[in-house]
Design a protein around this motif. Sequence first.
Motif: not given
Length: 216
Positions: A1-5, A77-78, A113-114, A171-172
């Motif tokens: 999942m791409l997460i920009h700042p 991964l959940l 959630l990893h 990762r959120a």
Amino acid sequence: MLIHPWDAPLDETEWRTWLAGHDFGQLAVNGGPGEAPWVQPTHFLYDAGAGPLGEVLLHLARPNPLWRALRDAPRVLLSVVDDYAFSPGPWAAPEGAPPGHGTPTSYYAAVQLHCVAHLVDDPREKARLLNRQVAHFQPEGGTDEVTPDGGPFDRLLPGLRGLRLEVVDVRAKFKYAGRKPEAVREQVAAGLRARAGHHDEAALSHLLRRGATAPE
């Protein structure tokens, strides 16, 4: 999942607070060689106090083919996604530009959630896991306690397997026009209010809550 700042959580409390209100997601497990991943929709119980990042408790039917994949690859991964809304292009048109110049996009909140998966097969441990889930989803009671020594559910225990997911990384993402100028965010907010569709109120709440800290 791409997460920009600009889509990252403001702090750890943000994703923890959001996840506390969610208990249904998709469990993804690596498939065997040449296979696609296994993906299982499931209710779950997130215990925030179990370890630094918490743990997840759930159960599945014993015939589920996912168990074989879990034995071979316990890293899973959940994925939990909610509060999503489609934003039509005109809502995001730059100030002074024609409405048709705006870019359509999606807004959503997501927590991944990893985890390391631990199977729960002991009858007493399974019973405890199930009772914790029932207490979470059915706090009003009304269902007898699960025990391995009699009662209405002991014969069902062999047909289930418990699963404890030890969370090792999170990762959120909260994608709500975080990089847009204030004028565009106001247009998007107005569009969500006027449409008042499914999830629009939740998306609007995130947009307004995060807007004050978004970079211009």
